[in-house]
Design a protein around this motif. Structure first.
Motif, mmCIF file in Angstrom:
data_model
loop_
_atom_site.group_PDB
_atom_site.id
_atom_site.type_symbol
_atom_site.label_atom_id
_atom_site.label_comp_id
_atom_site.label_asym_id
_atom_site.label_seq_id
_atom_site.Cartn_x
_atom_site.Cartn_y
_atom_site.Cartn_z
ATOM 1 N N ALA A 67 0.799 -1.235 0.000
ATOM 2 C CA ALA A 67 0.000 0.000 0.000
ATOM 3 C C ALA A 67 0.824 1.275 0.000
ATOM 4 O O ALA A 67 0.306 2.347 -0.353
ATOM 5 N N ASP A 68 2.105 1.201 0.357
ATOM 6 C CA ASP A 68 2.935 2.407 0.395
ATOM 7 C C ASP A 68 2.988 3.119 -0.953
ATOM 8 O O ASP A 68 3.253 4.324 -1.019
ATOM 9 N N GLY A 69 2.762 2.383 -2.035
ATOM 10 C CA GLY A 69 2.846 2.989 -3.362
ATOM 11 C C GLY A 69 1.584 3.683 -3.815
ATOM 12 O O GLY A 69 1.587 4.367 -4.850
ATOM 13 N N LEU A 70 0.487 3.534 -3.101
ATOM 14 C CA LEU A 70 -0.771 4.155 -3.506
ATOM 15 C C LEU A 70 -0.700 5.672 -3.362
ATOM 16 O O LEU A 70 -0.083 6.195 -2.432
ATOM 17 N N HIS A 71 -1.347 6.368 -4.276
ATOM 18 C CA HIS A 71 -1.318 7.823 -4.253
ATOM 19 C C HIS A 71 -2.568 8.366 -4.940
ATOM 20 O O HIS A 71 -3.270 7.629 -5.644
ATOM 21 N N PRO A 72 -2.882 9.643 -4.734
ATOM 22 C CA PRO A 72 -4.066 10.216 -5.396
ATOM 23 C C PRO A 72 -3.938 10.141 -6.916
ATOM 24 O O PRO A 72 -2.858 10.349 -7.472
ATOM 25 N N ILE A 73 -5.040 9.816 -7.562
ATOM 26 C CA ILE A 73 -5.095 9.726 -9.021
ATOM 27 C C ILE A 73 -6.067 10.797 -9.526
ATOM 28 O O ILE A 73 -7.181 10.930 -9.017
ATOM 29 N N ALA A 74 -5.647 11.539 -10.554
ATOM 30 C CA ALA A 74 -6.483 12.637 -11.074
ATOM 31 C C ALA A 74 -7.538 12.106 -12.035
ATOM 32 O O ALA A 74 -7.577 12.452 -13.220
ATOM 33 N N ALA A 75 -8.413 11.234 -11.512
ATOM 34 C CA ALA A 75 -9.501 10.694 -12.324
ATOM 35 C C ALA A 75 -10.668 11.683 -12.370
ATOM 36 O O ALA A 75 -10.714 12.659 -11.607
ATOM 37 N N SER B 299 -14.044 13.288 -11.534
ATOM 38 C CA SER B 299 -14.707 13.333 -10.227
ATOM 39 C C SER B 299 -15.915 12.416 -10.162
ATOM 40 O O SER B 299 -16.294 11.948 -9.081
ATOM 41 N N ALA B 300 -16.509 12.134 -11.306
ATOM 42 C CA ALA B 300 -17.684 11.250 -11.326
ATOM 43 C C ALA B 300 -17.328 9.811 -10.986
ATOM 44 O O ALA B 300 -18.204 9.011 -10.646
ATOM 45 N N ASP B 301 -16.031 9.467 -11.081
ATOM 46 C CA ASP B 301 -15.618 8.078 -10.858
ATOM 47 C C ASP B 301 -15.461 7.734 -9.382
ATOM 48 O O ASP B 301 -15.318 6.561 -9.045
ATOM 49 N N GLY B 302 -15.453 8.721 -8.511
ATOM 50 C CA GLY B 302 -15.328 8.448 -7.083
ATOM 51 C C GLY B 302 -14.043 7.762 -6.715
ATOM 52 O O GLY B 302 -13.992 6.962 -5.777
ATOM 53 N N PHE B 303 -12.969 8.053 -7.451
ATOM 54 C CA PHE B 303 -11.699 7.369 -7.246
ATOM 55 C C PHE B 303 -10.988 7.951 -6.032
ATOM 56 O O PHE B 303 -10.879 9.165 -5.874
ATOM 57 N N GLY B 304 -10.499 7.092 -5.170
ATOM 58 C CA GLY B 304 -9.796 7.552 -3.979
ATOM 59 C C GLY B 304 -8.300 7.614 -4.214
ATOM 60 O O GLY B 304 -7.779 8.576 -4.762
ATOM 61 N N ILE B 305 -7.580 6.568 -3.811
ATOM 62 C CA ILE B 305 -6.156 6.474 -4.093
ATOM 63 C C ILE B 305 -5.896 5.165 -4.818
ATOM 64 O O ILE B 305 -6.649 4.198 -4.681
ATOM 65 N N GLY B 306 -4.851 5.117 -5.606
ATOM 66 C CA GLY B 306 -4.581 3.903 -6.361
ATOM 67 C C GLY B 306 -3.220 3.941 -7.006
ATOM 68 O O GLY B 306 -2.319 4.652 -6.547
ATOM 69 N N LEU B 307 -3.057 3.177 -8.079
ATOM 70 C CA LEU B 307 -1.831 3.157 -8.854
ATOM 71 C C LEU B 307 -2.110 3.713 -10.244
ATOM 72 O O LEU B 307 -3.245 3.706 -10.710
ATOM 73 N N ASP B 308 -1.084 4.178 -10.894
ATOM 74 C CA ASP B 308 -1.242 4.848 -12.183
ATOM 75 C C ASP B 308 -1.906 3.937 -13.211
ATOM 76 O O ASP B 308 -1.784 2.708 -13.169
#
Length: 543
Positions: free
Chosen positions: A259-267, A269-278
């Motif tokens: 999980a240390d590699g997870l970071h905010p993704i500029a998806a 806003s309708a996708d409800g994306f939190g943090i993830g991988l590129d």
């Protein structure tokens, strides 16, 4: 009709109630096409006799560290050396004699409980290694021993040094570092060594999965890759792809990013994306040989080093261990990750950590629903009766390691004391309560031989002749086999493709000299593996 292969002269225990036994197995396109009379009149490119072997579905270790294990096979091994600390020093002296000045010495397998609770003397390590930095991992992986040169390079000796969140540099009464570094503090030294090259990762996978094949392992879960103190390279997945392309991956891998590699993704806003991988990488990507599994989170440490987070202090100690970060920070990370489509594999060993892990997973599932790849609690070492119904109701998988019994079972019993030891690495309670439970080893933190793991589930025998936790938690042989086959497949979200020998499933199986039920429980680990078959092809075969 002509198919790829027919395996004959075998006694298969399929674990499929619709056809419990078989004497012939037909394979086409890496999958099972039929059994026995279903193969009458069908020709095959290969007819393979298994010499009367007992055949079971291929073994699946859902929580291990394969790249790390492969690296240990090429490192200085200091596991339970018979001569005590003098033997450890001798092994390091031998390594230092062939290591160029200024280069790293890497060792593995140290467990203080194997050496009467002692740690190597830092002054002696410095005398042996000189200007060569030393990084010696403890068996648990949750602590390591570094010499002064390694700590100097890592900045640990600087007057303004601050310990990282979730870690500790252990010091003596005068405030001087002893060389023991715990949990996330290991990263300070590891980052001087990493990232490993892809060549190194591929070579490690080659060594490790060749070892797996000899033990009947056809699938595994690589629990924590790419990031944090447990990862080896931010492009570690590429190492797996290269190993596959070069024929050096001999088992199916479910990869779990740390999980240390997870970071905010500029998806959007309708996708409800939190943090993830590129690129939106998430659980479920991949194929039958390499797939992406859950994200690995650390809630706490290990019982062996008494860093796991307990509700009450360790027996005879004035501390209860600690979480890897603030509880609310961990909760929000888990929720944000789950919102982004990832399944969860939450490391929780102490009962305080288990409390938080269950609450967080239940909350995530209530908000966003369940996933095809189930959410899991890795280790689940101290689970109270009050937790069992919740785990079963919400389908949360647990992955306790029976294999810990031999190496650290006595130490864990002592750390928890008589009033709490019955909670240690439960098994039968999970099965009886309907909690999904998968077999795993945490290799190289314990012996990863699955037959030894099955034996340990049945006997729970410790090195000192006691039992780990409670004898009431022992499984039957059949329950233990199911943990490493049927339940392991379900826990990985792959029950439709593996776990039983059934028509249409992957042709992965292990041929044993005899069924584990046919020998004394204390001898299960000694049953020879005659062959291992992955997708209808041998990865291991004895004459």
């Amino acid at each position: 009709m002509r198919i790829d292969a027919i395996f004959t002269d075998l006694d298969a225990y399929t674990l499929d109630p619709t056809r419990p036994r078989a004497q012939k197995i037909g394979v086409w396109g890496n999958r099972i096409i039929g059994f026995d009379d279903e193969l009458d009149g069908i020709d095959a490119d290969r007819v393979e006799s298994l010499g009367g072997a007992t055949v079971l579905p291929g073994f699946n270790d859902v929580h291990c560290h394969t790249t790390w294990f492969g690296l240990t096979l090429a490192s200085v091994d200091v596991t339970a050396l018979p001569g005590g600390l003098p033997d450890v020093y001798a092994a390091l002296e031998k390594a230092a004699a062939t290591t160029p000045s200024g280069e790293w010495i890497e060792a593995t397998g140290y467990a203080h409980r194997d050496y009467d609770g002692q740690y190597p003397d830092l002054a002696r390590l410095d005398e042996i290694t000189g200007d060569r930095p030393l990084f010696m991992r403890q068996t648990s992986g949750h602590a390591a021993i570094a010499n002064t040169e390694a700590m100097r390079r890592a900045g640990i000796l600087e007057p303004d040094f601050e310990e990282p969140v979730g870690g500790k540099v252990v010091r003596d009464a005068a405030g001087h570092p002893t060389g023991l570094i715990e949990e996330t503090a290991q990263t300070l030294v590891q980052d001087l060594i990493r990232p490993y090259s892809l060549d190194t990762v591929v070579d490690a996978l080659d060594l490790a999965t060749a070892y797996y094949a000899k033990e009947g392992i056809t699938s595994f879960g690589e629990c924590g890759i790419a990031y944090g103190w447990i990862g080896h390279s931010p492009i570690e997945i590429s190492g797996y792809l290269r190993a596959r392309e070069e024929g050096k991956l001999r088992a199916r891998a479910q990869l779990m990013p740390q999980a240390d590699g997870l970071h905010p993704i500029a998806a959007n806003s309708a996708d409800g994306f939190g943090i993830g991988l590129d690129a939106g990488l998430r659980t479920g990507l991949g194929d039958d040989l390499i797939s992406i599994g859950p994200v690995k989170f650390f809630m706490d440490g290990a019982l062996s080093g008494e860093t796991a987070a307990l509700r009450e202090n360790y027996a005879g100690k004035d501390h209860p261990g600690y979480l890897q970060d603030d509880a609310e920070v961990l909760r929000q990370q888990i929720l944000d990750t789950y919102a982004s489509g990832w399944s969860l594999a939450v490391h929780a060993i102490g009962d305080a950590a288990v409390d938080a892990a269950i609450a967080n997973i239940v909350e995530a599932q209530k908000r966003y629903g369940r996933r095809a790849v189930p959410n899991r609690i890795e280790h689940a070492a101290l689970v109270h009766d009050e937790h069992l119904a919740t785990l079963a109701e919400h389908g949360i998988v647990v992955t306790p390691q029976a294999a810990f019994a031999d190496g650290i079972g006595d130490g864990m019993n002592a750390s928890l004391g008589p009033a709490r030891r019955h909670l240690i690495y439960r098994a039968k309670s999970f099965v009886d309560a309907g909690v999904p439970m998968a077999g795993s080893s945490d290799r190289p933190c314990a012996d990863g031989n699955v037959l030894r793991g099955i034996e340990a589930f049945v006997t729970r025998r410790t090195r000192g002749g006691d039992v780990m936790g409670s004898a009431a938690e022992s499984l039957s042989v059949d329950e233990a086999i199911a943990a490493y086959t049927i339940e392991a497949a379900k826990a990985s979200g792959q029950g439709a493709d593996k776990g039983t020998l059934s028509r249409g499933k992957l042709a992965d199986f292990v041929a044993l000299e005899t069924h584990p039920r046919n020998v004394d429980a204390s001898k299960i680990a000694q049953i020879p593996v005659k062959a291992t078959v992955l997708g209808g092809n041998y990865t291991h075969q004895t004459p």
